[in-house]
Design an enzyme around this catalytic site. Structure first.
Site, PDB file in Angstrom:
ATOM      1  N   CYS A  48     -37.480 -19.956 -11.320  1.00 23.50           N
ATOM      2  CA  CYS A  48     -37.964 -18.837 -12.125  1.00 23.50           C
ATOM      3  C   CYS A  48     -39.140 -19.306 -12.984  1.00 23.50           C
ATOM      4  O   CYS A  48     -39.033 -20.324 -13.673  1.00 23.50           O
ATOM      5  CB  CYS A  48     -36.834 -18.326 -13.000  1.00 23.50           C
ATOM      6  SG  CYS A  48     -37.340 -17.028 -14.141  1.00 23.50           S
ATOM      7  N   CYS A  51     -37.892 -19.124 -16.889  1.00 24.28           N
ATOM      8  CA  CYS A  51     -36.860 -19.977 -17.493  1.00 24.28           C
ATOM      9  C   CYS A  51     -36.542 -21.229 -16.684  1.00 24.28           C
ATOM     10  O   CYS A  51     -35.772 -22.071 -17.136  1.00 24.28           O
ATOM     11  CB  CYS A  51     -35.574 -19.172 -17.721  1.00 24.28           C
ATOM     12  SG  CYS A  51     -34.639 -18.847 -16.210  1.00 24.28           S
ATOM     13  N   CYS A 100     -32.368 -15.209 -17.064  1.00 23.36           N
ATOM     14  CA  CYS A 100     -33.188 -14.619 -18.131  1.00 23.36           C
ATOM     15  C   CYS A 100     -33.468 -13.140 -17.920  1.00 23.36           C
ATOM     16  O   CYS A 100     -34.056 -12.498 -18.784  1.00 23.36           O
ATOM     17  CB  CYS A 100     -34.502 -15.381 -18.278  1.00 23.36           C
ATOM     18  SG  CYS A 100     -35.670 -15.103 -16.932  1.00 23.36           S
ATOM     19  N   CYS A 120     -38.117  -9.854  -1.264  1.00 20.37           N
ATOM     20  CA  CYS A 120     -39.568  -9.742  -1.373  1.00 20.37           C
ATOM     21  C   CYS A 120     -39.932 -10.054  -2.824  1.00 20.37           C
ATOM     22  O   CYS A 120     -39.691  -9.258  -3.720  1.00 20.37           O
ATOM     23  CB  CYS A 120     -39.947  -8.313  -0.994  1.00 20.37           C
ATOM     24  SG  CYS A 120     -41.696  -8.018  -0.936  1.00 20.37           S
TER      25      CYS A 120
HETATM   26 ZN   LIG Z   1     -35.361 -16.746 -15.284  1.00 18.77          ZN
END
Ligand SMILES: [Zn+2]
Length: 131
Positions: A48, A51, A100, A120
């Site tokens: 991510c 985070c 998050c 996607c």
């Molecule tokens: Zn995250």
């Protein structure tokens, strides 16, 4: 609180680039074929961008032709959250980071085997950690 990582919009704005903020926090979408990771074929893990939570493996990335990085499954089932999204007159399933709550993209039922799913995902929602 639903998510482990909670930050104010001000904090997110400071930490993310304007494009990351627009996509991750305001559920935006990058233009097709423009993302930095669309043509990435290296081995590694996609985390991510907000985070750092590991979300997808390069082993499940495939060429969907859609213009966005596509995966047929997340790293772990619980790595991502799914929510109904009826915006823009479409009936879609939104995919969010489970840690998050950052917006990642959408999942569609037209992917390859073994899952038949196509995650996607916006490049801007991800950072790549090369193996
Ligand atoms: Zn995250």
């Amino acid at each position: 609180m639903k998510y482990e990582v909670n930050k104010s919009e001000e904090e997110w704005k400071r930490e993310l680039t304007p494009e990351e903020y627009r996509i991750l926090r305001q559920k935006g979408t990058e233009r097709a074929f423009t993302g930095a990771l669309y043509n990435n074929h290296d081995k590694g893990t996609y985390v991510c961008a907000a985070c750092g939570e590991p979300l997808f493996s390069s082993e499940t990335k495939y060429e969907s032709g859609s213009g966005w990085p596509s995966f047929y499954q997340p790293l772990k089932k619980e790595s991502v959250d799914r929510e109904e999204d009826r915006s823009h007159g479409m009936d879609r399933t939104e995919v969010l980071c489970s840690k998050c709550g950052g917006h990642l993209g959408h999942v569609f039922p037209d992917g390859p085997k073994p899952t038949g799913l196509r995650y996607c995902i916006n490049s801007a929602s991800l950072k790549f950690k090369k193996e």
